[in-house]
Design a protein around this motif. Structure first.
Motif, PDB file in Angstrom:
ATOM      1  N   THR A 166     -11.274   4.173   5.485  1.00  0.00           N
ATOM      2  CA  THR A 166     -10.141   5.000   5.895  1.00  0.00           C
ATOM      3  C   THR A 166     -10.219   6.371   5.239  1.00  0.00           C
ATOM      4  N   GLY A 167      -9.931   7.393   5.991  1.00  0.00           N
ATOM      5  CA  GLY A 167      -9.922   8.747   5.444  1.00  0.00           C
ATOM      6  C   GLY A 167      -9.262   9.702   6.413  1.00  0.00           C
ATOM      7  N   ARG A 168      -8.823  10.840   5.912  1.00  0.00           N
ATOM      8  CA  ARG A 168      -8.220  11.843   6.790  1.00  0.00           C
ATOM      9  C   ARG A 168      -9.286  12.508   7.641  1.00  0.00           C
ATOM     10  N   GLU A 169      -8.920  12.806   8.869  1.00  0.00           N
ATOM     11  CA  GLU A 169      -9.855  13.517   9.741  1.00  0.00           C
ATOM     12  C   GLU A 169     -10.007  14.950   9.254  1.00  0.00           C
ATOM     13  N   TYR A 170     -11.254  15.359   9.047  1.00  0.00           N
ATOM     14  CA  TYR A 170     -11.537  16.719   8.585  1.00  0.00           C
ATOM     15  C   TYR A 170     -11.830  17.580   9.795  1.00  0.00           C
ATOM     16  N   LYS A 171     -10.831  18.328  10.220  1.00  0.00           N
ATOM     17  CA  LYS A 171     -10.971  19.174  11.413  1.00  0.00           C
ATOM     18  C   LYS A 171     -11.609  20.504  11.020  1.00  0.00           C
ATOM     19  N   TYR A 172     -12.197  21.169  12.014  1.00  0.00           N
ATOM     20  CA  TYR A 172     -12.872  22.431  11.689  1.00  0.00           C
ATOM     21  C   TYR A 172     -11.884  23.493  11.240  1.00  0.00           C
ATOM     22  N   ILE A 173     -10.629  23.403  11.674  1.00  0.00           N
ATOM     23  CA  ILE A 173      -9.617  24.358  11.221  1.00  0.00           C
ATOM     24  C   ILE A 173      -9.422  24.239   9.708  1.00  0.00           C
ATOM     25  N   ASP A 174      -9.640  23.035   9.144  1.00  0.00           N
ATOM     26  CA  ASP A 174      -9.501  22.842   7.706  1.00  0.00           C
ATOM     27  C   ASP A 174     -10.598  23.573   6.936  1.00  0.00           C
ATOM     28  N   THR A 249      -4.468  21.156   7.719  1.00  0.00           N
ATOM     29  CA  THR A 249      -3.963  20.156   6.789  1.00  0.00           C
ATOM     30  C   THR A 249      -3.360  20.790   5.543  1.00  0.00           C
ATOM     31  N   LEU A 250      -2.115  20.428   5.250  1.00  0.00           N
ATOM     32  CA  LEU A 250      -1.436  20.821   4.008  1.00  0.00           C
ATOM     33  C   LEU A 250      -0.944  19.524   3.366  1.00  0.00           C
ATOM     34  N   ILE A 251      -1.746  18.967   2.457  1.00  0.00           N
ATOM     35  CA  ILE A 251      -1.505  17.620   1.941  1.00  0.00           C
ATOM     36  C   ILE A 251      -0.116  17.467   1.330  1.00  0.00           C
ATOM     37  N   HIS A 252       0.264  18.397   0.470  1.00  0.00           N
ATOM     38  CA  HIS A 252       1.536  18.291  -0.230  1.00  0.00           C
ATOM     39  C   HIS A 252       2.576  19.284   0.284  1.00  0.00           C
ATOM     40  N   GLY A 253       2.407  19.730   1.520  1.00  0.00           N
ATOM     41  CA  GLY A 253       3.405  20.580   2.153  1.00  0.00           C
ATOM     42  C   GLY A 253       3.652  21.888   1.438  1.00  0.00           C
ATOM     43  N   VAL A 254       4.885  22.132   1.039  1.00  0.00           N
ATOM     44  CA  VAL A 254       5.282  23.400   0.419  1.00  0.00           C
ATOM     45  C   VAL A 254       4.522  23.644  -0.875  1.00  0.00           C
ATOM     46  N   VAL A 255       4.308  22.599  -1.660  1.00  0.00           N
ATOM     47  CA  VAL A 255       3.573  22.750  -2.928  1.00  0.00           C
ATOM     48  C   VAL A 255       2.161  23.257  -2.672  1.00  0.00           C
ATOM     49  N   THR A 256       1.520  22.704  -1.646  1.00  0.00           N
ATOM     50  CA  THR A 256       0.167  23.153  -1.290  1.00  0.00           C
ATOM     51  C   THR A 256       0.177  24.617  -0.866  1.00  0.00           C
ATOM     52  N   PRO A 324     -17.937  35.686  -5.797  1.00  0.00           N
ATOM     53  CA  PRO A 324     -16.535  35.305  -6.057  1.00  0.00           C
ATOM     54  C   PRO A 324     -15.827  34.722  -4.841  1.00  0.00           C
ATOM     55  N   LEU A 325     -16.137  35.229  -3.641  1.00  0.00           N
ATOM     56  CA  LEU A 325     -15.455  34.730  -2.446  1.00  0.00           C
ATOM     57  C   LEU A 325     -15.777  33.259  -2.195  1.00  0.00           C
ATOM     58  N   THR A 326     -16.984  32.819  -2.552  1.00  0.00           N
ATOM     59  CA  THR A 326     -17.359  31.412  -2.398  1.00  0.00           C
ATOM     60  C   THR A 326     -16.412  30.522  -3.180  1.00  0.00           C
ATOM     61  N   HIS A 327     -16.133  30.907  -4.416  1.00  0.00           N
ATOM     62  CA  HIS A 327     -15.299  30.074  -5.281  1.00  0.00           C
ATOM     63  C   HIS A 327     -13.833  30.137  -4.869  1.00  0.00           C
ATOM     64  N   LEU A 328     -13.390  31.270  -4.344  1.00  0.00           N
ATOM     65  CA  LEU A 328     -12.025  31.350  -3.830  1.00  0.00           C
ATOM     66  C   LEU A 328     -11.868  30.450  -2.601  1.00  0.00           C
ATOM     67  N   ASN A 329     -12.834  30.517  -1.682  1.00  0.00           N
ATOM     68  CA  ASN A 329     -12.797  29.666  -0.488  1.00  0.00           C
ATOM     69  C   ASN A 329     -12.820  28.181  -0.851  1.00  0.00           C
ATOM     70  N   ASN A 330     -13.707  27.821  -1.777  1.00  0.00           N
ATOM     71  CA  ASN A 330     -13.803  26.412  -2.184  1.00  0.00           C
ATOM     72  C   ASN A 330     -12.508  25.924  -2.825  1.00  0.00           C
ATOM     73  N   ALA A 331     -11.911  26.767  -3.665  1.00  0.00           N
ATOM     74  CA  ALA A 331     -10.659  26.387  -4.332  1.00  0.00           C
ATOM     75  C   ALA A 331      -9.550  26.165  -3.308  1.00  0.00           C
ATOM     76  N   MET A 332      -9.446  27.057  -2.316  1.00  0.00           N
ATOM     77  CA  MET A 332      -8.387  26.908  -1.311  1.00  0.00           C
ATOM     78  C   MET A 332      -8.619  25.674  -0.449  1.00  0.00           C
ATOM     79  N   ARG A 333      -9.866  25.346  -0.135  1.00  0.00           N
ATOM     80  CA  ARG A 333     -10.143  24.137   0.654  1.00  0.00           C
ATOM     81  C   ARG A 333      -9.801  22.875  -0.133  1.00  0.00           C
ATOM     82  N   LYS A 334     -10.098  22.871  -1.425  1.00  0.00           N
ATOM     83  CA  LYS A 334      -9.754  21.716  -2.252  1.00  0.00           C
ATOM     84  C   LYS A 334      -8.242  21.529  -2.333  1.00  0.00           C
ATOM     85  N   VAL A 335      -7.527  22.631  -2.485  1.00  0.00           N
ATOM     86  CA  VAL A 335      -6.070  22.563  -2.598  1.00  0.00           C
ATOM     87  C   VAL A 335      -5.456  22.102  -1.280  1.00  0.00           C
ATOM     88  N   ALA A 336      -5.925  22.653  -0.163  1.00  0.00           N
ATOM     89  CA  ALA A 336      -5.316  22.373   1.137  1.00  0.00           C
ATOM     90  C   ALA A 336      -5.637  20.971   1.633  1.00  0.00           C
TER      91      ALA A 336
END
Length: 370
Positions: A166-174, A249-256, A324-336
């Protein structure tokens, strides 16, 4: 009444914010372009597909199945994760499959197990197709080695066991939306800041400020506040459009959302350092675009903005991981998508901090007021 630099800073920020709203280029780079790219990529899916496959510790890497799979250009094999890490990453969509291959014995089927997850999406089907082609090739090679094969029935090439977790579907928009946020922030931070300050310097606006009690830091801080507020409003708009229109996908809604906005603010502050540096180096407004493109274009192409950096050759991934942009993108994907908090992306934040210290050290040396 006593003069207040705080009021002066806020007044400059307000005037600058109005100026940004009236600038077509600011709206295009911060909102229009990212939304267009999101609309296009969200509907056509991802180009340059890369399938991330975890390899268990007991996997036979000398096996012909493994060797052929390792040569497949769209398959990226990951061998440096523990079993627990791979299981979690499979469920989160960071890995598309986990494989375990037994030893190869001629004329006997190879024991192989593959784990997929719902988060694998279409990538699971692509990997299945690749594996079937490999099995057919091995079967054909075995058959060709037998000269008198009439009446001989070879066993199956592989004894395959497949499971789906079981896992969340990882859509390309994510994947694409955080990259477009990074695109917007980098464009605003570099182009916007560079053009504003060289324009203020060449039109002698800054020189006129010096005839007033306004402190120098008030000028910089006022412009920075205006750009941060505008960019964060734009980022919030893009996130909301992505979530409600395309299912981002916004896992934790407003917090995310709040965590993503904090990351956006950090990224923009660092990218503005590049803008300050360019405005100090540039002789006139015509030299700003080429200098800015030298900084922005490599990051747009190599930082996972439009496609995953795992599709790059190994040497190019080293270059990508230094940006730097690589790490910003990766951080936002992990959070979202993965639901990570800011404390879970300290590695990315540390790299961004190093870039921030470095670029502002250069900016202080090169920035000119007149």
């Amino acid at each position: 009444m006593k003069y207040s630099n705080t009021r002066a800073t806020l007044a400059i920020a307000k005037a600058s914010f109005r100026s940004i709203l009236r600038s077509p280029s600011a709206v295009v780079f911060s909102l229009a372009f990212p939304l267009i790219f999101i609309l296009v990529f969200a509907n056509i899916g991802g180009g340059g597909m890369s399938i991330d496959v975890g390899v268990t510790k007991g996997c036979d890497t000398l096996n012909p199945v493994y060797k052929v799979l390792a040569q497949n250009k769209i398959v990226h094999l990951t061998k440096n994760q523990t079993a627990d890490e791979m299981s979690k990453n499979l469920a989160k969509g960071s890995l598309d499959a986990i494989i375990n291959i037994g030893p190869f014995v001629p004329m006997k089927p190879i024991d192989m197990s593959v784990q997929y997850s719902h988060a694998s999406g279409d990538k699971g089907a692509v990997l299945k197709s690749a594996l079937n082609n490999i099995f057919y090739r091995i079967q054909s090679e075995e058959l060709s080695r037998i000269k008198a094969y009439s009446g001989i029935k070879l066993p199956d090439a592989v004894n395959l066991k497949e499971t789906v977790v079981t896992g969340r579907e990882y859509k390309y928009i994510d994947f694409i939306l955080p990259g477009q946020l990074g695109f917007s922030l980098l464009s605003s931070g570099v182009f916007g800041t560079a053009f504003v300050f060289i324009g203020l310097r060449l039109t002698l606006v800054i020189k006129r400020f010096f005839a007033t009690p306004v402190k120098r830091y008030s000028i910089v801080l006022g412009e920075a506040i205006a750009r941060i507020v505008f960019s964060l409003l734009g980022a919030l708009f893009i996130i909301m459009v992505g979530h409600f229109a395309f299912g981002f996908t916004l896992i934790h809604g407003v917090v995310t959302v709040l965590n993503m906005l904090v990351l956006c603010a950090i990224g923009l502050i660092i990218f503005m350092g590049f803008g300050f540096t360019i405005s100090g180096i540039a002789k006139n407004e015509s030299t700003v675009p080429p200098l800015s493109n030298i900084i922005t274009l490599p990051q747009f192409l190599l930082s996972g903005t439009f496609f995953s950096i795992t599709a790059f050759p190994t040497w190019l991934r080293y270059v990508s991981n230094a940006l730097p942009l690589t790490h910003l993108n990766n951080a936002m994907r992990k959070v979202a998508f993965e639901g990570a908090g800011l404390g879970d992306v300290t590695h990315q934040l540390f790299i961004l901090l190093i870039w921030g210290i470095g670029i502002y050290a250069v900016a202080v040396k090169t920035f000119k007021w007149e």
